[in-house]
Motif scaffolding. Structure first.
Motif, short mmCIF file in Angstrom:
data_model
loop_
_atom_site.label_atom_id
_atom_site.label_comp_id
_atom_site.label_asym_id
_atom_site.label_seq_id
_atom_site.Cartn_x
_atom_site.Cartn_y
_atom_site.Cartn_z
N HIS A 184 0.83 -1.20 0.00
CA HIS A 184 0.00 0.00 0.00
C HIS A 184 0.87 1.26 0.00
O HIS A 184 0.61 2.22 -0.75
CB HIS A 184 -0.91 -0.03 1.23
CG HIS A 184 -1.93 1.07 1.29
ND1 HIS A 184 -1.62 2.33 1.78
CD2 HIS A 184 -3.23 1.12 0.92
CE1 HIS A 184 -2.70 3.09 1.72
NE2 HIS A 184 -3.70 2.38 1.21
N ALA A 185 1.91 1.27 0.83
CA ALA A 185 2.80 2.43 0.91
C ALA A 185 3.52 2.67 -0.42
O ALA A 185 3.71 3.82 -0.84
CB ALA A 185 3.82 2.23 2.03
N GLU A 186 3.93 1.60 -1.08
CA GLU A 186 4.62 1.74 -2.37
C GLU A 186 3.67 2.26 -3.44
O GLU A 186 4.07 3.03 -4.32
CB GLU A 186 5.22 0.40 -2.78
CG GLU A 186 6.40 -0.01 -1.92
CD GLU A 186 6.84 -1.45 -2.14
OE1 GLU A 186 8.00 -1.76 -1.86
OE2 GLU A 186 5.99 -2.27 -2.58
N GLY A 228 3.90 11.18 -2.46
CA GLY A 228 3.79 9.86 -1.87
C GLY A 228 3.48 9.84 -0.39
O GLY A 228 3.46 8.77 0.22
N GLU A 229 3.24 11.01 0.22
CA GLU A 229 2.97 11.09 1.65
C GLU A 229 1.60 11.72 1.90
O GLU A 229 1.20 12.65 1.21
CB GLU A 229 4.04 11.95 2.35
CG GLU A 229 5.45 11.41 2.24
CD GLU A 229 5.67 10.16 3.08
OE1 GLU A 229 4.89 9.96 4.05
OE2 GLU A 229 6.59 9.39 2.77
N ILE A 230 0.88 11.19 2.90
CA ILE A 230 -0.42 11.75 3.28
C ILE A 230 -0.21 13.12 3.92
O ILE A 230 0.58 13.26 4.86
CB ILE A 230 -1.16 10.80 4.23
CG1 ILE A 230 -1.57 9.51 3.49
CG2 ILE A 230 -2.39 11.48 4.84
CD1 ILE A 230 -2.22 8.47 4.36
N PRO A 284 -3.01 -2.81 -8.93
CA PRO A 284 -3.32 -3.31 -7.58
C PRO A 284 -2.11 -3.31 -6.66
O PRO A 284 -0.96 -3.45 -7.10
CB PRO A 284 -3.77 -4.75 -7.86
CG PRO A 284 -2.95 -5.15 -9.06
CD PRO A 284 -2.79 -3.89 -9.89
N ALA A 285 -2.38 -3.14 -5.36
CA ALA A 285 -1.38 -3.38 -4.33
C ALA A 285 -1.44 -4.87 -3.97
O ALA A 285 -2.07 -5.67 -4.66
CB ALA A 285 -1.65 -2.49 -3.12
N ASN A 286 -0.80 -5.22 -2.86
CA ASN A 286 -0.78 -6.63 -2.45
C ASN A 286 -1.42 -6.84 -1.08
O ASN A 286 -1.07 -7.76 -0.35
CB ASN A 286 0.66 -7.16 -2.44
CG ASN A 286 1.56 -6.41 -1.46
OD1 ASN A 286 1.10 -5.52 -0.72
ND2 ASN A 286 2.84 -6.75 -1.44
#
Length: 448
Positions: free
Chosen positions: A359-361, A399-401, A423-425
């Motif tokens: 999700h972070a990537e 890339g940061e909230i 998709p993420a994983n």
């Protein structure tokens, strides 16, 4: 002596044939459930329900009717059957109705392999109260929480039996244990709400009350002080919490009833690319410990795994017997029904191909855009796939909230949106719909 569900089903079938039905099927349900709500450490509400119900479908020629009842006495069954047959005589003819033939019916399934029922004892009301109380206490331990709207714990178990006049008879039991918490942060017009919860077949798999309450509170606090982004076109990530709704629009569009009516935006897309070529959607109704698993559908046909989308290409529709006949195809054993309705097609457990990124990537690669964690309302044109929904979540830069977002509308077209999915994983393997977080390029945001 109380009738078993199988005996009850066979008695209802016999009554239907005696009343003049040419054929019939019946679904019988017996269940009990208990639910408790805690608020400020005290019991706010407790509910318990128990009951036995049956739904009888009769056919006279090419006419059918359905009647449901919770009265299982022999004389009541005969009255229900006579009423259903009388209704069928008045119903319009439908050339596509009809039961499955004997050679189509499921046989010799191993229900224990599905793990649909937890044999451990039903939790006591005191146990449920303690779970809900602990979840609430964990949420209130967060200094940013002004109140806990609700903390709920529940348990249910249901026995199901289906029988048809063509010789099918089968049933199984299900159980469910759930716990949820809704927390509110802030005060006055600055209040924000969020939740967490878990539901499992086996009680031992349920996440702890402390984890659920803590996460509900953290999510609510994160939503404080929201701002609107500027109106424009941006990449959007649908968080794993709500990403299954996006895939759900595709699943609705391939429903055989929609296709037979010609009212689906995917009605002409069979064999075409609807997702990126690296993605597939697999339906597996045999996955153990999963809520939508079952050995047979509501018409007695054996369920089996299948591809709905394979390597991005739409493989087929979701069909029950009647809609399959309308389209000149075979049923996908996707019939579902209640005690008061005829079978209709639905999907069982599905899984979308997981990606390689976390999700972070995925946030990092998005750069600047909108992370959606909650959706409100829905305006979906079923004929064109035009998509518009209210949303809230978080604004992301580099890339940061950066800050919370609410009262934003996101819009696009589902055909275009689905073809750009990344998709993420992070899909959760125990859910009926395993769908990870999804990045969609170029959606329109109506903000400030």
């Amino acid at each position: 002596m109380k009738n078993t569900l199988e005996t009850l089903a066979q008695s209802a079938l016999a009554a239907a044939l005696k009343a003049g039905a040419d054929s019939a099927d019946v679904i019988t349900l017996e269940g009990r459930s208990v639910s408790v709500d805690m608020r400020e450490g005290t019991l706010e509400q407790a509910e318990r329900a128990e009951g036995t119900d049956l739904g009888l479908r009769v056919m006279v020629g090419q006419r059918q009717a359905m009647v449901s009842s919770s009265d299982t006495r022999p004389e009541a069954l005969l009255q229900v059957a006579e009423r259903a047959v009388a209704m069928a005589h008045e119903a319009p003819e439908d050339p596509y109705i009809g039961l499955a033939s004997p050679d189509q019916l499921a046989q010799n399934w191993d229900i224990d392999a599905f793990e649909l029922y937890d044999p451990t004892p039903e939790p006591s009301p005191e146990t449920l109260q303690d779970d809900a109380r602990r979840a609430e206490a964990a949420a209130r331990a967060n200094a940013g929480i002004s109140q806990v709207q609700s903390a709920n714990a529940s348990y249910s178990q249901t026995a199901v039996h289906l029988a048809t006049s063509t010789g099918f008879s089968g049933g199984y039991m299900r159980s469910s244990r759930s716990l949820s918490c809704v927390a509110i942060a802030g005060t006055g017009l600055g209040m924000e709400r969020d939740y967490d919860g878990d539901g499992r077949i086996f009680q031992s798999d349920l996440r702890s009350a402390e984890e659920i309450g803590t996460l509900a509170a953290a999510r609510a606090v994160e939503r404080l002080n929201p701002r609107k982004p500027k109106t424009g076109s941006y990449p959007v990530i649908f968080d794993e919490r709500i990403s299954s709704t996006l895939v759900g629009h595709l699943l609705a569009a391939v429903n055989g009833a929609m296709i037979a009516r010609g009212s689906s935006w995917l009605r002409d897309a069979l064999g075409e690319q609807v997702l990126p070529s690296a993605l597939s959607i697999v339906e597996d109704p045999h996955r153990p410990r999963t809520t939508a698993s079952r050995p047979f559908d509501a018409e007695g046909l054996p369920t089996q795994p299948r591809h709905i989308v394979k390597d991005g290409v739409l493989e087929g529709w979701t069909l029950d017997l009647a809609n399959a006949r309308k389209l000149g195809l075979q049923s996908t054993a996707s019939a579902a029904r209640g005690t008061g309705s005829a079978p209709s097609p639905t999907v069982w457990n599905i899984a979308l191909t997981q990606g390689s990124q976390s999700h972070a990537e995925l946030l990092r690669d998005m750069g600047t855009g909108f992370l959606v964690t909650s959706l409100i309302g829905s305006t979906i044109n079923p004929n064109t796939g035009d998509y518009s929904r209210g949303a809230s979540g978080f604004w992301v830069e580099n890339g940061e909230i950066i800050h919370a977002v609410n009262e934003v509308t996101i819009a696009g077209n589902l055909r275009d949106m689905l073809r750009t999915l990344v998709p993420a994983n992070d899909g959760r393997a125990h859910l009926s719909r395993i769908v990870p977080s999804l990045l969609v390029e170029g959606l329109t945001l109506a903000g400030s």
